[in-house]
Motif scaffolding. Sequence first.
Motif, short mmCIF file in Angstrom:
data_model
loop_
_atom_site.label_atom_id
_atom_site.label_comp_id
_atom_site.label_asym_id
_atom_site.label_seq_id
_atom_site.Cartn_x
_atom_site.Cartn_y
_atom_site.Cartn_z
N UNK A 82 0.88 -1.22 -0.18
CA UNK A 82 -0.25 -0.28 -0.10
C UNK A 82 1.21 1.21 0.11
N UNK A 83 1.90 0.86 0.63
CA UNK A 83 2.87 2.14 0.44
C UNK A 83 3.16 2.54 -0.94
N UNK A 84 3.96 1.61 -1.62
CA UNK A 84 4.12 1.93 -2.71
C UNK A 84 3.01 2.00 -3.73
N UNK A 85 1.16 1.64 -3.36
CA UNK A 85 1.18 2.08 -4.21
C UNK A 85 0.03 3.95 -4.30
N UNK A 86 0.84 3.94 -2.95
CA UNK A 86 0.40 5.38 -2.37
C UNK A 86 1.45 6.10 -3.09
N UNK A 87 2.72 5.73 -2.87
CA UNK A 87 3.89 6.87 -3.43
C UNK A 87 3.62 6.41 -4.65
N UNK A 88 3.65 5.59 -5.88
CA UNK A 88 3.31 5.69 -7.26
C UNK A 88 2.12 5.89 -7.70
N UNK A 89 1.13 6.59 -6.95
CA UNK A 89 0.32 6.99 -7.90
C UNK A 89 -0.14 8.40 -7.33
N UNK A 90 0.42 8.83 -5.79
CA UNK A 90 0.29 10.45 -6.36
C UNK A 90 2.11 11.00 -7.31
N UNK A 91 3.22 10.49 -7.61
CA UNK A 91 3.79 11.13 -8.32
C UNK A 91 3.55 10.92 -9.45
N UNK A 92 2.70 9.93 -10.26
CA UNK A 92 2.28 9.50 -11.22
C UNK A 92 1.58 11.17 -12.10
N UNK A 93 0.73 11.41 -10.29
CA UNK A 93 -0.11 12.41 -10.63
C UNK A 93 0.42 13.52 -11.28
#
Length: 341
Positions: A82-93
Amino acid sequence: MLQVRACEAGGRYDAVNKHWILPYTDKVLAKVKEVLAPMYPEIEVEDCREKRAKKKTKRLREHYRPCPEEMKEKLRVKRYSESTVRTYTSMFSEFLSYHYAHSPEEITADQIKAYMRHLVAEREVSESYQNQMINAIKFFYEKVLGGQRRTYFVERPRSGRNLPTVLSQTEMSALLKGIPNVKHKTIVTVIYSCGLRISELISMKVSDIDYGSRRILLKQAKGKKDRYVPLAERTELMVRAYLKRYNPEEYLFEGPSGGQYSPSSVRKFLKRYSKAVGIKKNVCPHTLRHSCATHLLENGVDLRYIQHLLGQNDSKTTEVYTHITEMGLNNIKNPLDQLDL
């Protein structure tokens, strides 16, 4: 010429290089020059303060672009944390919002490289931040859209190698003695004695402890790999006393309302206790993991065993502790001492 190293705050002694690092303030530097000027006419100051990335440029609300749901779903299907999901989605946004005038499919490789140059040259982000951004972008275009693998590389100045912060065995002992709360003391003990990452600690369940074989099973740790870590005798006694008092239902360490304990809570009380016992270093949960590895090395434990204990794939990652340990440095005989003078 005398060289003075200066950091953000809190002077400390660098045991590896045998020198002091002083706080970077006008008052401290003026005093240093005043005291040392008679002996050293020329004094060079090295600024060792941590450089922080510049803030993102504020954009209009209508320029904001959320991360596509397909990317979130793909990340979870591939069982990313979940930590990676939050990081990747935030960065791609953040990346999409920068190229707000284009749909994701319209953004070219040259535009991606231009964004990387923007992060490096204008925002001055760290290498780890840049790498995470590249990974997030590559995941979307390669895993979600099914594109070919590509490399988005932007040359940047070579950075120095920063050694991790490590507590001495004396400091570690003082820290543990200075924690009155049973739960907090058990948490610090388990992290240190088992060399854990904070994510491994909060995911640990009561049922993962095997008292018969004196070991703990870490399930789906970093890299989605299981591994065992030894349960020291003192750690076992402390854990048993803690369980008898708190009686957690599922996770070894649970929050006030149940469920996993908060990582931020661990960071906060660790800083508070470290400061209370007079430790000037910036102590975080990972400091305990680094300290465990360093102390094992000082006690003669083979690097390969330490690598396995920490769950590190690359031996070069483990070898960094050879640069920190004081035991080996203190045993080295200087060739000058061997000369007949």
